[in-house]
Design a protein around this motif. Structure first.
Motif, PDB file in Angstrom:
ATOM      1  N   GLU A  59       0.829  -1.208   0.000  1.00  0.00           N
ATOM      2  CA  GLU A  59       0.000   0.000   0.000  1.00  0.00           C
ATOM      3  C   GLU A  59       0.861   1.254   0.000  1.00  0.00           C
ATOM      4  N   TYR A  60       0.321   2.343  -0.509  1.00  0.00           N
ATOM      5  CA  TYR A  60       1.007   3.643  -0.494  1.00  0.00           C
ATOM      6  C   TYR A  60       0.118   4.578   0.311  1.00  0.00           C
ATOM      7  N   VAL A  61       0.580   4.866   1.533  1.00  0.00           N
ATOM      8  CA  VAL A  61      -0.238   5.627   2.468  1.00  0.00           C
ATOM      9  C   VAL A  61       0.425   6.969   2.768  1.00  0.00           C
ATOM     10  N   ALA A  62      -0.358   8.040   2.712  1.00  0.00           N
ATOM     11  CA  ALA A  62       0.153   9.333   3.165  1.00  0.00           C
ATOM     12  C   ALA A  62      -0.444   9.603   4.531  1.00  0.00           C
ATOM     13  N   VAL A  63       0.380  10.062   5.464  1.00  0.00           N
ATOM     14  CA  VAL A  63      -0.118  10.413   6.785  1.00  0.00           C
ATOM     15  C   VAL A  63      -0.015  11.924   6.941  1.00  0.00           C
ATOM     16  N   LEU A  64      -1.164  12.555   7.154  1.00  0.00           N
ATOM     17  CA  LEU A  64      -1.209  14.009   7.306  1.00  0.00           C
ATOM     18  C   LEU A  64      -1.513  14.370   8.747  1.00  0.00           C
ATOM     19  N   GLY A  65      -1.182  15.580   9.099  1.00  0.00           N
ATOM     20  CA  GLY A  65      -1.496  16.073  10.430  1.00  0.00           C
ATOM     21  C   GLY A  65      -0.630  17.272  10.716  1.00  0.00           C
ATOM     22  N   HIS A  66      -1.138  18.210  11.520  1.00  0.00           N
ATOM     23  CA  HIS A  66      -0.330  19.397  11.824  1.00  0.00           C
ATOM     24  C   HIS A  66       0.808  18.992  12.763  1.00  0.00           C
ATOM     25  N   ASN A  67       1.740  19.926  12.992  1.00  0.00           N
ATOM     26  CA  ASN A  67       2.843  19.627  13.902  1.00  0.00           C
ATOM     27  C   ASN A  67       2.277  19.263  15.274  1.00  0.00           C
ATOM     28  N   PHE A 109       8.687   7.645   5.199  1.00  0.00           N
ATOM     29  CA  PHE A 109       9.316   8.931   4.920  1.00  0.00           C
ATOM     30  C   PHE A 109       8.772   9.927   5.929  1.00  0.00           C
ATOM     31  N   ASP A 110       9.617  10.334   6.878  1.00  0.00           N
ATOM     32  CA  ASP A 110       9.159  11.218   7.941  1.00  0.00           C
ATOM     33  C   ASP A 110       9.448  12.666   7.546  1.00  0.00           C
ATOM     34  N   GLU A 111       8.525  13.284   6.857  1.00  0.00           N
ATOM     35  CA  GLU A 111       8.661  14.649   6.336  1.00  0.00           C
ATOM     36  C   GLU A 111       9.962  14.817   5.552  1.00  0.00           C
ATOM     37  N   SER A 112      10.257  13.831   4.733  1.00  0.00           N
ATOM     38  CA  SER A 112      11.542  13.807   4.032  1.00  0.00           C
ATOM     39  C   SER A 112      11.686  14.895   2.979  1.00  0.00           C
ATOM     40  N   THR A 113      10.614  15.577   2.647  1.00  0.00           N
ATOM     41  CA  THR A 113      10.736  16.628   1.632  1.00  0.00           C
ATOM     42  C   THR A 113      10.627  18.023   2.243  1.00  0.00           C
ATOM     43  N   ALA A 114      10.409  18.078   3.573  1.00  0.00           N
ATOM     44  CA  ALA A 114      10.112  19.371   4.202  1.00  0.00           C
ATOM     45  C   ALA A 114      11.226  20.394   4.017  1.00  0.00           C
ATOM     46  N   ILE A 145       4.708   1.928   1.213  1.00  0.00           N
ATOM     47  CA  ILE A 145       5.199   3.286   1.465  1.00  0.00           C
ATOM     48  C   ILE A 145       4.303   3.996   2.473  1.00  0.00           C
ATOM     49  N   ILE A 146       4.933   4.591   3.467  1.00  0.00           N
ATOM     50  CA  ILE A 146       4.198   5.480   4.367  1.00  0.00           C
ATOM     51  C   ILE A 146       4.870   6.838   4.285  1.00  0.00           C
ATOM     52  N   ASN A 147       4.171   7.814   3.742  1.00  0.00           N
ATOM     53  CA  ASN A 147       4.759   9.139   3.574  1.00  0.00           C
ATOM     54  C   ASN A 147       4.094  10.120   4.524  1.00  0.00           C
ATOM     55  N   ILE A 148       4.873  10.547   5.517  1.00  0.00           N
ATOM     56  CA  ILE A 148       4.365  11.513   6.486  1.00  0.00           C
ATOM     57  C   ILE A 148       4.703  12.893   5.961  1.00  0.00           C
ATOM     58  N   THR A 149       3.695  13.734   5.816  1.00  0.00           N
ATOM     59  CA  THR A 149       3.957  15.006   5.137  1.00  0.00           C
ATOM     60  C   THR A 149       2.932  16.042   5.564  1.00  0.00           C
ATOM     61  N   HIS A 150       3.236  17.327   5.267  1.00  0.00           N
ATOM     62  CA  HIS A 150       2.118  18.265   5.287  1.00  0.00           C
ATOM     63  C   HIS A 150       2.003  19.005   3.965  1.00  0.00           C
ATOM     64  N   HIS A 151       2.541  18.408   2.933  1.00  0.00           N
ATOM     65  CA  HIS A 151       2.307  18.941   1.601  1.00  0.00           C
ATOM     66  C   HIS A 151       1.136  18.189   0.980  1.00  0.00           C
ATOM     67  N   MET A 152       0.043  18.885   0.763  1.00  0.00           N
ATOM     68  CA  MET A 152      -1.164  18.232   0.258  1.00  0.00           C
ATOM     69  C   MET A 152      -0.934  17.666  -1.145  1.00  0.00           C
ATOM     70  N   ASN A 153      -0.081  18.371  -1.916  1.00  0.00           N
ATOM     71  CA  ASN A 153       0.169  17.917  -3.286  1.00  0.00           C
ATOM     72  C   ASN A 153       0.901  16.578  -3.315  1.00  0.00           C
ATOM     73  N   GLU A 154       1.588  16.250  -2.201  1.00  0.00           N
ATOM     74  CA  GLU A 154       2.227  14.942  -2.119  1.00  0.00           C
ATOM     75  C   GLU A 154       1.220  13.886  -1.708  1.00  0.00           C
ATOM     76  N   ALA A 155       0.338  14.285  -0.813  1.00  0.00           N
ATOM     77  CA  ALA A 155      -0.624  13.319  -0.285  1.00  0.00           C
ATOM     78  C   ALA A 155      -1.523  12.782  -1.391  1.00  0.00           C
ATOM     79  N   VAL A 156      -1.817  13.607  -2.403  1.00  0.00           N
ATOM     80  CA  VAL A 156      -2.735  13.148  -3.452  1.00  0.00           C
ATOM     81  C   VAL A 156      -2.106  12.039  -4.305  1.00  0.00           C
TER      82      VAL A 156
END
Lengths: 281, 272, 293
Positions: C40-48, C175-180, C205-216
């Motif tokens: 699975e390819y999962v994006a995890v969103l959430g504020h700091n 990926f723990d905010e690897s693009t921040a 893949i688990i991508n933790i991010t706050h970039h919405m364009n990545e989450a999509v």
């Protein structure tokens, strides 16, 4: 309050060595008094060097930096005073906090200006208000604050010098959406209340579209274009050609135009896009 | 600041560059021992010739060698003065008031300068100029591996060196940035009394320490995530191998040492 | 065990907290129950501070939970008698790439750094060599094998870090905010690499991010808020509720917001609208439809 004019600015890294890199090449641009000007470009496009020239941290190899019509390097010994007039917030500024309390850290700049303690106190409180830091946070250690609060405290440290020009290099990098919003609001607050000129470097085209009046686009150390933001975003194809982003909504409008739908592509906010689409429906 | 290179490694593909770093470590030690074996003008002469041959073999520009001598010029001058004026002997060369200069003193001065010159050239040719810091670290780890048995933390020491080498450029960059940031707030690092200047360093040192600790913490986590658990059960991608070249080199070095000892026995000229 | 075997990662009622300097305990996760399937390819969103980083560090045992269960590949990693060997095996299976590209590279030469993980696992030299070469070529960094990491760009450093994990042959990468901290080019490099890993290697893949364009770009988006699973669904489902996202301190991509706004004004547009391409297609159909009718 203040206008900055860059005249024929050039800069070369490690001049005369095999590592020589031309960082900036004959830049001519004016940052208008009271405007919010955005600088866009890739890492390595020379924008960080340019920004550090605005307050005299980096001296141009050739060319002049004119602040209100006066060359800032006219008297190199007085360059320190320029730094109080042109406040520069560097990338990840929270890493430069060092005092025991936030209050003392914000006071560092004003203290270096040689102000008396009453004036310093007044400025610290004013700066904290601008960035929305609660008074009771002022007694805390910088290291006990959240990431967003630290960033705002660091910006307050520059604002407390009451600069006529506030320059920020990636002020919102690495923050979450609400943190980003708060930083941008702090900057706009300062601008509105003091009429200062603001220069922002950012990779977020959405932020640029939202907050800036004018844009300066750098590519490979050269000035690619400059103008009002709708003029610049109206040339989306030129921006994407050098690998720069445009706001998502601008990309979408360009796609629509490409499909033969008569829309104006110089659109960068949701409201403008809505207006255009309503007209067509 | 981006272009500073650590150590003085001079890229190349000379015979000395190609040697095993462990062997170079051994050779440089032996070479230093050799410089202390010399006693008379002939053995010192041979030592000097050998240094020149080494420089030619390594294809390192002479200007670079001279640059590594420069910091010790003061020590050289000091050695010369001490030896010339304070050695007493039998053959008086010059006399003026309380100053007596003997032939022995002059010879001693020449020999000492030669010895220090060879020491520097030997160490820098075999080690710093022709060996990358990382190869040197590997060499130390593998050469001293037997010491692990008597609980010497050889692996840990080598890992520390590697991490230090990795982070020095990063920290230099960071110092640069912090200095700029504090200058933007009106900090002045160049004027004022010594105490004031020392005080002016606080706004740089504290953020630098804080960030170093943060980096160390994050690096430790990242290393743990990559299953690091000390040197035990750890393998290496690149294993060093001695080759024919290395054995030839050490044979030459031993022969050289023996010939120096034999040459000392020829009773020619002044013997140190 | 019955309900764990379908999931590669499964958590049950996970709670975690940390202690402040003054001894006060701060609850970070309060009852997170999730299942993530293999591939699975999962994006995890959430504020700091929403607990997303803590969640990630629990999965490979860098942190330990206060209560609750975690099953990795069917193994309960929260049980008392877990062995050291099992811990290293979990860390090998679940690789992690962090935010700051500088603070995760250990060696002074790119290929030596990529070899670091396999060396720790005690892999024979010849095989390490092979894995390192493969990993570097997979992320497109072969020509930089002998370079010094500090001279690389941020995106290149992150790709080296990814290669370092790939060389350990993981089943899952977090990926723990690897693009921040990256610029748009670096961000694109990393995001494209993630897509490729998924495609070529089938890595979860688990991508933790706050970039919405990545989450999509993910198949599934999980939103954490106040230590709980706040939303869980496809990107379309999640971004279809912009007001709910805003309450969690997040925002929706501009295009999604535009379509939302249009439908609020009475123009119903059905279909995906998370990227400019999809959005343009929707609008063209709507506008074209109007004209024809």
């Amino acid at each position: 309050m203040a206008e900055i004019r860059l005249e024929n600015i050039s800069y070369v890294y490690s001049e005369g060595t095999p590592f020589e890199i031309s960082a900036l090449d004959d830049i001519n641009v004016t940052i208008k008094n009271g405007s919010v000007t955005g600088i866009i470009g890739h890492t390595g496009s020379g924008k960080s060097t340019l920004v550090q020239m605005l307050n005299g941290l980096v001296k141009p190899a050739r060319g002049k930096v004119m602040l209100d019509g006066k060359d800032i390097w006219e008297n190199p010994k007085e360059i320190g005073k320029i730094r109080f007039r042109v406040g520069l917030v560097m990338q990840y500024p929270e890493y430069q906090l060092f005092e025991e309390t936030i209050r003392a850290d914000i006071a560092f700049g004003p203290k270096n200006m040689g102000l008396d303690s009453k004036e310093i106190e007044e400025r610290v409180l004013e700066a904290a208000d601008f960035v929305g830091l609660d008074r009771d946070l002022l007694e805390k250690s910088p290291f006990d604050l959240s990431g967003g609060q630290k960033r705002r405290a660091a910006i307050a440290g520059i604002i407390a010098m009451r600069p006529e020009v506030l320059v920020l290099d990636e002020p919102a990098a690495g923050l979450d959406p609400s943190g980003r919003e708060m930083i941008m609001q702090s900057i706009m607050n300062y601008k509105k209340r003091t009429g200062a000129t603001v220069v922002i470097v950012s990779h977020s085209m959405e932020d640029m579209a939202r907050y800036c009046d004018y844009l300066i686009v750098l590519a490979d150390g050269k000035l690619l274009m400059t103008g009002k933001k709708d003029e610049v975003f109206g040339r989306a194809d030129e921006l994407t050609a050098v690998g720069l982003d445009v706001p998502q909504i601008t990309t979408m409008m360009n796609l629509l135009a490409g499909m033969g739908i008569p829309v104006n592509t110089a659109v960068y906010t949701i409201d403008d896009a809505l207006n255009q689409i309503y007209k067509l429906l | 600041m981006k272009n500073i290179s650590l150590g003085q490694y001079y890229p190349g593909n000379s015979v000395i560059h190609r040697m095993d770093p462990r062997m170079k470590l051994i050779l440089s030690l032996l070479y230093i021992v050799c410089s202390f074996l010399c006693r008379n003008i002939i053995s010192f002469g041979l030592l000097f010739v050998s240094a020149i041959v080494l420089i030619l073999l390594s294809r390192i520009p002479m200007s670079l060698i001279m640059r590594s001598i420069r910091p010790i010029l003061f020590i050289l001058a000091f050695t010369v003065v001490i030896n010339i004026f304070w050695t007493s002997g039998e053959t008086l060369l010059f006399e003026w008031k309380f100053i007596h200069i003997y032939l022995e003193g002059v010879m001693n001065a020449v020999f000492m300068v030669l010895r220090i010159f060879v020491l520097i050239v030997g160490a820098s040719l075999f080690l710093t100029y022709t060996t990358t810091p990382i190869a040197l670290t590997d060499a130390i780890e593998q050469l001293f591996a037997p010491l692990k048995r008597i609980k010497v933390p050889v692996h840990e020491f080598a890992m520390m060196m590697t991490i230090a080498l990795r982070f020095i450029p990063t920290l230099i960059d960071e110092t640069d940035k912090i200095m700029s940031a504090q200058k933007a707030r009106g900090a002045d690092f160049t004027s004022g009394s010594l105490i004031n200047r020392a005080k002016a360093l606080i706004p740089i040192l504290i953020p630098l320490f804080v960030s170093s600790f943060r980096r160390a913490d994050e690096l430790a986590t990242a290393m743990e995530c990559r299953c690091y658990h000390g040197g035990e059960g750890r393998t290496r991608m690149s294993i060093l191998h001695y080759r024919a070249l290395d054995f030839i080199a050490i044979l030459i070095m031993i022969t050289f040492g023996v010939s120096l000892v034999l040459l000392n026995m020829l009773g020619i000229g002044y013997t140190m | 065990m019955e309900n764990t075997k379908n999931y590669f990662i499964k958590t049950e009622d996970l709670c975690a907290s940390y202690e402040e300097d003054d001894g006060r305990a701060v609850q970070v996760l309060s009852g997170v129950s999730l299942g993530i399937e293999k591939g699975e390819y999962v994006a995890v969103l959430g504020h700091n501070g929403s607990g997303k980083s803590t969640f990630a560090k629990l999965l490979n045992m860098i942190l330990l939970p206060d209560s609750g269960k975690i099953y990795i590949d069917g193994t309960d990693i929260t049980r008392e008698d877990i062995t050291e060997k099992e811990i290293y095996d979990i860390r090998r299976k679940i690789g992690m790439v962090f935010q700051n590209p500088d603070n995760q590279l250990v060696a002074t030469i790119v290929e030596e750094d990529v070899a670091f993980g396999p060396e720790n696992l005690g892999i024979p030299s010849a095989e390490i060599r092979q894995r390192v070469d493969e990993a570097l070529s997979l992320v497109g960094m072969s020509e930089y094998a002998r370079h010094e990491p500090h001279r690389l760009s941020g995106g290149q450093k992150q790709r080296v870090a990814i290669a370092g994990i790939i060389a350990m042959m993981p089943d899952c990468m977090i990926f723990d905010e690897s693009t921040a901290m990256l610029d748009p080019i670096g961000r694109k490099e990393v995001m494209d690499t993630i897509d490729m890993l998924r495609r070529e290697k089938g890595i979860t893949i688990i991508n933790i991010t706050h970039h919405m364009n990545e989450a999509v770009r993910a198949d599934r988006v999980i939103v954490l808020n106040d230590g709980k699973v706040y939303m869980d669904g496809t990107p379309e489902e999640i971004f279809g509720e912009p007001y709910k996202l805003e309450l969690a301190g997040l925002e929706v991509p501009q295009c999604t917001a535009l379509i939302q706004e249009l439908s609020r004004k009475g123009l119903r547009l059905d279909g995906e609208c998370t990227t400019p391409e999809k959005c343009a297609k929707l609008l063209r159909n709507a506008i074209g439809g109007k004209k024809n009718g």
